[in-house]
Design a protein around this motif. Structure first.
Motif, PDB file in Angstrom:
ATOM      1  N   ALA A 152       0.831  -1.202   0.000  1.00  0.00           N
ATOM      2  CA  ALA A 152       0.000   0.000   0.000  1.00  0.00           C
ATOM      3  C   ALA A 152       0.866   1.253   0.000  1.00  0.00           C
ATOM      4  CB  ALA A 152      -0.919  -0.008   1.222  1.00  0.00           C
ATOM      5  N   GLY A 153       0.521   2.197  -0.871  1.00  0.00           N
ATOM      6  CA  GLY A 153       1.236   3.464  -0.936  1.00  0.00           C
ATOM      7  C   GLY A 153       2.477   3.445  -1.803  1.00  0.00           C
ATOM      8  N   VAL A 154       2.847   2.290  -2.359  1.00  0.00           N
ATOM      9  CA  VAL A 154       4.034   2.180  -3.202  1.00  0.00           C
ATOM     10  C   VAL A 154       3.596   2.027  -4.655  1.00  0.00           C
ATOM     11  CG1 VAL A 154       6.107   0.834  -3.716  1.00  0.00           C
ATOM     12  CG2 VAL A 154       5.376   1.142  -1.342  1.00  0.00           C
ATOM     13  N   VAL A 155       4.002   2.979  -5.491  1.00  0.00           N
ATOM     14  CA  VAL A 155       3.632   2.983  -6.904  1.00  0.00           C
ATOM     15  C   VAL A 155       4.876   2.695  -7.732  1.00  0.00           C
ATOM     16  CG1 VAL A 155       2.667   4.326  -8.807  1.00  0.00           C
ATOM     17  CG2 VAL A 155       1.769   4.624  -6.491  1.00  0.00           C
ATOM     18  N   ILE A 171       6.776   6.539  -3.133  1.00  0.00           N
ATOM     19  CA  ILE A 171       6.128   6.101  -1.903  1.00  0.00           C
ATOM     20  C   ILE A 171       5.233   7.223  -1.406  1.00  0.00           C
ATOM     21  CG2 ILE A 171       6.498   5.333   0.471  1.00  0.00           C
ATOM     22  CD1 ILE A 171       9.184   4.214  -0.421  1.00  0.00           C
ATOM     23  N   ARG A 172       3.944   6.941  -1.325  1.00  0.00           N
ATOM     24  CA  ARG A 172       2.947   7.917  -0.877  1.00  0.00           C
ATOM     25  C   ARG A 172       2.965   9.189  -1.715  1.00  0.00           C
ATOM     26  NH1 ARG A 172       2.276   7.533   5.740  1.00  0.00           N
ATOM     27  NH2 ARG A 172       1.500   5.401   5.751  1.00  0.00           N
ATOM     28  N   GLY A 173       3.067   9.033  -3.033  1.00  0.00           N
ATOM     29  CA  GLY A 173       2.941  10.154  -3.953  1.00  0.00           C
ATOM     30  C   GLY A 173       4.219  10.941  -4.145  1.00  0.00           C
ATOM     31  N   LYS A 212       7.752   4.265   5.338  1.00  0.00           N
ATOM     32  CA  LYS A 212       6.901   5.166   4.569  1.00  0.00           C
ATOM     33  C   LYS A 212       6.650   6.524   5.213  1.00  0.00           C
ATOM     34  CE  LYS A 212       3.624   1.987   4.037  1.00  0.00           C
ATOM     35  NZ  LYS A 212       2.415   1.296   3.523  1.00  0.00           N
ATOM     36  N   ASP A 213       6.453   6.585   6.520  1.00  0.00           N
ATOM     37  CA  ASP A 213       6.060   7.874   7.099  1.00  0.00           C
ATOM     38  C   ASP A 213       7.242   8.571   7.768  1.00  0.00           C
ATOM     39  OD1 ASP A 213       6.430   6.408   9.367  1.00  0.00           O
ATOM     40  OD2 ASP A 213       4.520   6.926  10.301  1.00  0.00           O
ATOM     41  N   ALA A 214       6.988   9.787   8.277  1.00  0.00           N
ATOM     42  CA  ALA A 214       8.050  10.624   8.839  1.00  0.00           C
ATOM     43  C   ALA A 214       8.701   9.970  10.047  1.00  0.00           C
ATOM     44  CB  ALA A 214       7.495  11.998   9.207  1.00  0.00           C
ATOM     45  N   SER A 215       7.913   9.304  10.881  1.00  0.00           N
ATOM     46  CA  SER A 215       8.469   8.676  12.077  1.00  0.00           C
ATOM     47  C   SER A 215       9.446   7.571  11.707  1.00  0.00           C
ATOM     48  CB  SER A 215       7.334   8.114  12.945  1.00  0.00           C
ATOM     49  OG  SER A 215       7.852   7.428  14.063  1.00  0.00           O
ATOM     50  N   ALA A 216       9.109   6.798  10.665  1.00  0.00           N
ATOM     51  CA  ALA A 216       9.953   5.678  10.279  1.00  0.00           C
ATOM     52  C   ALA A 216      11.218   6.130   9.549  1.00  0.00           C
ATOM     53  CB  ALA A 216       9.161   4.704   9.405  1.00  0.00           C
TER      54      ALA A 216
END
Length: 629
Positions: A152-155, A171-173, A212-216
């Motif tokens: 999910a979120g990976v194009v 990743i996420r746009g 994917k996100d800022a925390s990671a």
């Protein structure tokens, strides 16, 4: 009197029996140790007497002590593990081995979070793990081709579909309008801005984790702004030497061809566009009518250019290890893939070796190397012949060339279509282009690294790694007399021409981390990590080009017989130094806090100027994040 004495004796015997029974079920001390399937101690395992609230928990080395009667049962429970029940009986020592519970695999699944790993249950950021079992069922040559639609979120998109081409992953746009949106890749611990997917054998990959996100991604600073993909290759396991061999064969063909006009449809369109007089001199000459073209076979240029392509892939590996900690995994693979377009081919020969050597009880050395050579032959479908105009692309000619010509013309063997205005339309016979344009790209790739791990104490670990990556690329181009830029009347005026270009890229890195992991009592869990990273890269570009080559029969080897042309050489290098910190805390595995910080200093940043003077001091920028879950 005698009856009274008998009653008193019976009462005494009953009293004695009860007293003896009470002694048999008196509480005794039971000691033991609880370990997992690998023999490692489990800390914090709950030990309860079944049916009561009396219990205890295992200590730092998995040991416990409890008082229980012989007729009682001890219940051992731990999150993520199957509950174990042990009847006490006459035992005073009960050692237990607990196994992971199948339904809890998701909770104990290990994922990469950058400079370390954690369990799925302890994640505070968004990290996705690729299902390699499903991915390997797809017959792909590059691992990135199998990621599309699976996370999910990976194009995943491909630029031109050419053989061996690396996919574009977002990743996420998209996060930038002018700069790259590609994620940061960590390949066996080495950070890279490219995936080198064509140089890595998908069968050698152990795991792929996507941050994917800022925390990671915060631990990688600004370089991780577009996401991070962590790739680890396979290592050896304890056991006897194991040889694995696999071979696969496949046939590939175009799934859907473009629906193009046939002879009748094309001539009918021409009759609507040009005058009747012109049609009578061309398509309707020799007494032909429009209906006659219903029975005149046309040329489907797609059938002329496409083919059913054969692919073969071989993999062999040797792995194993012993109880002392030695692990090894060596392998070799060979891939030969024909392209759907004629005269196109991709070959890869790759070898890897991974060794883990325990130097002492506290020191462990890991060595890993991956080398590959790839060769790509054939034209690139979406590369223009000599201009940026789309009409110069190969596929434009395939879909835009006439399927039929007036009587007396043979368009199949002609280099140009005389009906095309060459001043602004660059279509060229696509079959001759594919057969006569020589394009070959050779890539040598080496990724080697060493890692030394020092377990200072059971809670404190130091790790230092050193890595080196070599990426050498050689591009050969030759355009003979039956190509767009090489034929005698070509607008390029180059005549028979050729060129060779070299691109060399070398990278190095050194990363040092100190990790402290401690369980404080039964409720608090702390994981601290601090590190220092150094990295550098050097890039060179050079080449030689020649026009008006007189020895066409020599091909690229005859480049010296022409007129040498100027090739713009290029050289640049950069260095980076980074410091980073991460703190993970959780309370009873329910409440989580993660703090990440990173500061980068890079020579890519322009130096500050003062009164005309410059300073080589790099600028520093930091990234931090905190999150409670």
């Amino acid at each position: 009197m005698k009856k009274a004495l008998k009653r008193m004796a019976a009462a005494a015997l009953v009293t004695l029996s009860v007293l003896r029974g009470g002694d048999a079920f008196a509480q005794n001390a039971v000691d033991g140790r609880v370990v997992d399937a690998n023999g490692a101690p489990l800390v914090g395992v709950t030990v309860l007497i079944k049916g009561t609230q009396s219990g205890t928990a295992t200590g730092a080395n998995g040991s416990y002590s409890i008082k229980a009667r012989e007729d009682q049962t001890l219940v051992f429970s731990y999150l993520g593990y199957t509950t174990v029940e042990e009847y006490v009986g006459k035992r005073t020592a009960i050692n237990v081995k607990m196994t992971e519970e199948a339904s809890q695999i998701g909770a104990v699944e290990i994922v990469n979070i950058g400079y370390g790993t954690t369990t799925r249950r302890d994640l505070t950021g968004s990290v996705a793990k690729a299902d390699l079992g499903t991915m390997m069922k797809a017959n792909v040559t590059n691992f990135d081709q199998a990621l599309g639609g699976r996370i999910a979120g990976v194009v995943v998109t491909t630029g031109d579909g050419s053989l061996g081409a690396e996919a574009n992953i977002t990743i996420r746009g998209n996060n930038s309008l002018t700069q790259s949106n590609a994620p940061l890749y960590i390949i066996d611990g080495f950070p890279s801005e490219g995936s080198f997917a064509a140089s890595i054998n998908p069968a050698d990959i152990e795991s792929i984790d996507v941050l994917k996100d800022a925390s990671a991604t915060a631990i990688y600073g600004a370089r991780g702004a577009n996401g991070v993909i962590v790739i680890n290759t396979k290592r050896g396991n304890e056991g006897k030497p194991t040889v694995n061999f696999s071979a696969s064969f496949s046939l590939n063909k175009i799934a859907n061809k473009a629906d193009l006009m046939d002879s009748y449809e094309f001539v009918r369109l021409q009759s609507e566009l040009i005058s009747e007089e012109t049609m009578n001199k061309s398509y309707f000459s020799e007494g032909l009518t429009l209906d006659d073209y219903r029975h005149i076979p046309g040329i489907d240029w797609q059938d002329q250019l496409y083919r059913t392509a054969f692919q073969q892939n071989y993999n062999v590996s040797l792995s194993g290890g012993n109880k002392e900690g030695l692990r090894y995994n060596v392998g070799f693979s060979a891939l030969d893939q024909d392209g759907i377009i004629i005269r196109s081919n991709f070959q890869r020969y790759q070898g890897k070796a991974n060794f883990t050597l325990p130097i002492s009880k506290k020191l462990t050395l890991n060595a890993n190397a991956n080398y590959s050579r790839t060769a790509t032959n054939g034209v690139t479908p979406t590369t223009a012949q000599t201009t940026s105009s789309s009409s110069g692309w190969l596929m434009y000619s395939v879909w835009g060339y006439r399927p039929v010509t007036p009587p007396g013309q043979d368009i199949l063997d002609s280099m140009l279509d005389e009906a095309v205005d060459g001043s602004n339309d660059y279509r060229f016979n696509p079959v001759k282009t594919a057969k006569n344009e020589y394009r070959k790209t050779l890539v040598d790739y080496l990724n080697a690294n060493l890692a030394l791990t020092w377990k200072i104490t059971p809670d404190l670990t130091f790790k230092t790694t050193g890595g080196y990556v070599l990426n050498k690329r050689r591009r050969e181009e030759f355009n003979g007399s039956e190509t767009y830029t090489g034929y005698a009347g070509s607008p390029s005026g180059k005549g028979v021409n050729g060129a060779i270009y070299w691109t060399d890229q070398t990278s190095w890195s050194n990363e040092n981390t100190l990790n402290y992991k401690k369980r404080l009592g039964r409720s608090h869990n702390l994981d601290l990590m601090a590190g220092l990273s150094l990295q550098g890269q050097k890039n060179t570009y050079d080449g030689v080009a020649s026009t008006q080559i007189t020895s066409e029969e020599l091909g690229i080897a005859g480049i010296h017989t022409g007129n040498y042309q100027k090739v713009q050489s290029n050289y640049y290098d950069w260095r980076m130094m980074s410091a980073f910190l991460r703190a993970n805390y959780n309370f009873r595995y329910k409440y989580y806090l993660t703090f990440s910080f990173r500061a980068d200093g890079s020579s890519k940043f322009p130096p500050p100027t003062t009164a005309g003077a410059t300073s080589p001091r790099p600028a520093f920028r930091g990234t931090s994040t905190a999150r409670i879950c």
